[in-house]
Design an enzyme around this catalytic site. Structure first.
Site, PDB file in Angstrom:
ATOM      1  N   ASP A  73       0.723  -1.170  -0.059  1.00 22.49           N
ATOM      2  CA  ASP A  73       0.032  -0.013  -0.061  1.00 22.49           C
ATOM      3  C   ASP A  73       0.937   1.225  -0.090  1.00 22.49           C
ATOM      4  O   ASP A  73       0.353   2.176  -0.568  1.00 22.49           O
ATOM      5  CB  ASP A  73      -1.046  -0.277   1.175  1.00 22.49           C
ATOM      6  CG  ASP A  73      -2.061  -1.061   1.021  1.00 22.49           C
ATOM      7  OD1 ASP A  73      -2.446  -1.431  -0.234  1.00 22.49           O
ATOM      8  OD2 ASP A  73      -2.754  -1.426   2.122  1.00 22.49           O
ATOM      9  N   HIS A 158       5.187  13.857  23.604  1.00 23.85           N
ATOM     10  CA  HIS A 158       5.063  15.433  23.829  1.00 23.85           C
ATOM     11  C   HIS A 158       3.653  15.828  23.348  1.00 23.85           C
ATOM     12  O   HIS A 158       3.431  15.990  22.132  1.00 23.85           O
ATOM     13  CB  HIS A 158       6.220  16.190  23.378  1.00 23.85           C
ATOM     14  CG  HIS A 158       6.240  17.529  23.512  1.00 23.85           C
ATOM     15  ND1 HIS A 158       6.932  17.979  24.871  1.00 23.85           N
ATOM     16  CD2 HIS A 158       5.943  18.804  23.017  1.00 23.85           C
ATOM     17  CE1 HIS A 158       6.826  19.305  24.916  1.00 23.85           C
ATOM     18  NE2 HIS A 158       6.398  19.714  23.960  1.00 23.85           N
ATOM     19  N   THR A 188      -9.105   2.807   6.870  1.00 23.72           N
ATOM     20  CA  THR A 188      -8.570   1.402   7.132  1.00 23.72           C
ATOM     21  C   THR A 188      -7.256   1.459   7.605  1.00 23.72           C
ATOM     22  O   THR A 188      -6.669   0.274   7.638  1.00 23.72           O
ATOM     23  CB  THR A 188      -9.054   0.400   6.102  1.00 23.72           C
ATOM     24  OG1 THR A 188      -8.447   0.845   4.962  1.00 23.72           O
ATOM     25  CG2 THR A 188     -10.502   0.282   5.893  1.00 23.72           C
ATOM     26  N   ALA A 189      -6.505   2.552   8.041  1.00 25.48           N
ATOM     27  CA  ALA A 189      -5.073   2.733   7.908  1.00 25.48           C
ATOM     28  C   ALA A 189      -4.716   3.152   9.280  1.00 25.48           C
ATOM     29  O   ALA A 189      -5.390   2.764  10.609  1.00 25.48           O
ATOM     30  CB  ALA A 189      -4.509   3.465   6.762  1.00 25.48           C
ATOM     31  N   LEU A 192      -7.887   3.711  11.776  1.00 25.83           N
ATOM     32  CA  LEU A 192      -8.627   2.629  12.311  1.00 25.83           C
ATOM     33  C   LEU A 192      -7.813   2.276  13.601  1.00 25.83           C
ATOM     34  O   LEU A 192      -8.218   1.815  14.519  1.00 25.83           O
ATOM     35  CB  LEU A 192      -8.485   1.275  11.414  1.00 25.83           C
ATOM     36  CG  LEU A 192      -8.810   0.230  11.857  1.00 25.83           C
ATOM     37  CD1 LEU A 192     -10.317   0.281  11.992  1.00 25.83           C
ATOM     38  CD2 LEU A 192      -8.634  -0.965  10.708  1.00 25.83           C
ATOM     39  N   SER A 193      -6.389   2.161  13.515  1.00 28.55           N
ATOM     40  CA  SER A 193      -5.541   2.070  14.699  1.00 28.55           C
ATOM     41  C   SER A 193      -5.580   2.872  15.936  1.00 28.55           C
ATOM     42  O   SER A 193      -5.594   2.633  16.945  1.00 28.55           O
ATOM     43  CB  SER A 193      -3.954   1.944  14.165  1.00 28.55           C
ATOM     44  OG  SER A 193      -3.798   1.326  13.214  1.00 28.55           O
ATOM     45  N   GLN A 249       4.397   9.659   4.701  1.00 35.02           N
ATOM     46  CA  GLN A 249       5.326   9.413   3.570  1.00 35.02           C
ATOM     47  C   GLN A 249       5.969  10.890   3.150  1.00 35.02           C
ATOM     48  O   GLN A 249       7.026  11.111   2.877  1.00 35.02           O
ATOM     49  CB  GLN A 249       5.187   9.125   2.257  1.00 35.02           C
ATOM     50  CG  GLN A 249       4.787   7.796   2.516  1.00 35.02           C
ATOM     51  CD  GLN A 249       4.129   6.766   1.002  1.00 35.02           C
ATOM     52  OE1 GLN A 249       3.663   7.723   0.136  1.00 35.02           O
ATOM     53  NE2 GLN A 249       4.040   5.733   1.125  1.00 35.02           N
TER      54      GLN A 249
END
EC number: 2.7.1.23
Length: 294
Positions: A73, A158, A188-189, A192-193, A249
Site C-alpha cells: 500500500d 510530547h 482502514t489505515a 483505524l488504529s 510519507q
C-alpha cells in the site's frame, strides 16, 4: 488483444526480490501482447531496462492509460499522489503486507489482469485531501494525501495544543498527541488504529480522530468531505518541530502559531478492480473478520 488500454506503466518496489520477479514477468507478458510498456525509472534501473520508455511518475501519468503498481500500500500511496493528477487508471499487485489497495495476488495475477485488459473490470474514484501550512498568512507548503493528513509533535510523547475549526466555526480546542484527518480510503489505515470508524469508499465523508487527547470526552467525528478543516496551532507550544504528515510519507514543517488548512482535493485516484472485487471481502480478509456461519 482488443483493449481499452494501449499504453501501460509499470511502477514498483525497487530492490524487492518478489516485486522484481513480478515486474519482469509483467514486462514480458505485456510487450509480447503488443502493449506499449512504460517503466518507472527506479524500477527500470533495478531490472536493467534502459530505453526511451523509461520515465518518472509525472511522465508516466501524462502518457499511460493504465498504471500497474507492484508492491504494498505504501508504494500505491506514493504513486497515487502523483497519478491522481492525471486521467490514468491504476491497479495493484500486492507485494507488501496488508494490501488494501493492491488487489491482485502475486501468485495468480495474470487471469484477473487479462480480464481487466480486455475491458472487464470495476472502476471507482477515490478523493484525496490537500493539506497546506500557513505562517503569518503566507502559504509555506502543501501536499496531497490519499489516506490521511496528520498533525503531530516532533518530540516523542510530547503533547501539543491546537484549535479545530470546521468551515470557519470553532469546534474545540485540544491538548493531545495530534489529530488524524482521514479519507474513506484512509479509514482502514492509521485512523483505524487510533479508534476511528471505517468509512466505505463511496461515502463523501472524512473523519477526524484525536490522538491520545488529554480528556475523556473527545471522540472521533465524521464530517461532510466538502468541509474545510482548519487547525490553529497554539503559539504557546514549546515544540518547534511539529509536522503535518501526508500518508506517512511526506512531511510539512509546522511552527507554533501556524495554521493548517485541510480540504478535499480536486484530484481523484482512478482505481480499477477485477469483476469479482468486493470491498467487504477485502475487509473480512485483511482484518480477520468472521466468515459466514451457514
Amino acid at each position: 488483444m482488443d483493449s481499452p488500454f494501449k499504453t501501460i506503466a509499470l511502477i514498483g518496489k525497487p530492490h524487492h526480490e518478489g516485486a522484481n520477479q513480478t515486474l519482469t514477468g509483467l514486462h514480458q507478458y505485456l510487450t509480447t501482447r503488443g502493449f506499449k510498456v512504460l517503466v518507472e525509472s527506479r524500477v527500470a534501473h533495478t531490472l536493467g531496462i534502459m530505453d526511451e520508455n523509461v520515465m518518472d511518475l509525472v511522465q508516466l501519468g501524462e502518457q499511460a492509460d493504465l498504471a500497474i503498481v507492484v508492491g504494498g500500500d505504501g508504494n500505491m500511496l506514493g504513486a497515487a499522489r502523483v497519478l491522481s493528477r492525471f486521467d490514468v487508471a491504476v491497479i495493484g499487485v500486492n507485494r507488501g503486507n496488508l494490501g488494501f489497495l493492491t488487489d491482485l495476488s502475486p501468485q495468480d495475477y495474470l487471469l484477473p489482469l487479462e480480464q481487466v485488459l480486455s475491458g472487464h473490470y470495476k472502476s471507482e474514484h477515490r478523493f484525496l485531501l490537500e493539506a497546506a501550512v500557513y505562517r503569518h498568512g503566507e502559504r509555506k507548503s502543501s501536499n496531497l494525501a490519499v489516506n490521511e493528513a496528520v498533525l503531530h509533535p516532533g518530540k516523542i510523547a510530547h503533547m501539543i495544543e491546537f484549535e479545530v475549526y470546521i468551515d470557519g466555526s470553532f469546534m474545540y480546542s485540544q491538548r493531545s498527541d495530534g489529530i488524524i484527518v482521514a479519507t474513506p480510503t484512509g479509514s482502514t489505515a492509521y485512523s483505524l488504529s487510533a479508534g476511528g470508524a471505517i468509512l466505505t469508499p463511496k461515502l463523501n465523508a472524512i473523519t477526524l480522530v484525536p490522538m491520545f487527547p488529554h480528556t475523556l470526552s473527545s471522540r472521533p467525528i465524521v464530517l461532510d468531505a466538502d468541509s474545510e478543516v482548519r487547525l490553529l496551532v497554539s503559539p504557546d507550544n514549546q515544540d518547534d518541530a511539529m509536522q503535518v504528515s501526508c500518508d506517512g510519507q511526506v512531511t510539512l514543517a509546522v511552527h507554533p502559531g501556524d495554521e493548517i488548512l485541510i480540504k478535499k482535493s480536486k484530484h481523484k485516484l482512478h482505481l480499477v478492480h477485477p469483476l469479482d472485487y468486493s470491498y467487504f471481502h477485502v475487509l473480512r480478509n485483511k482484518l480477520g473478520w468472521g466468515s459466514k456461519l451457514f
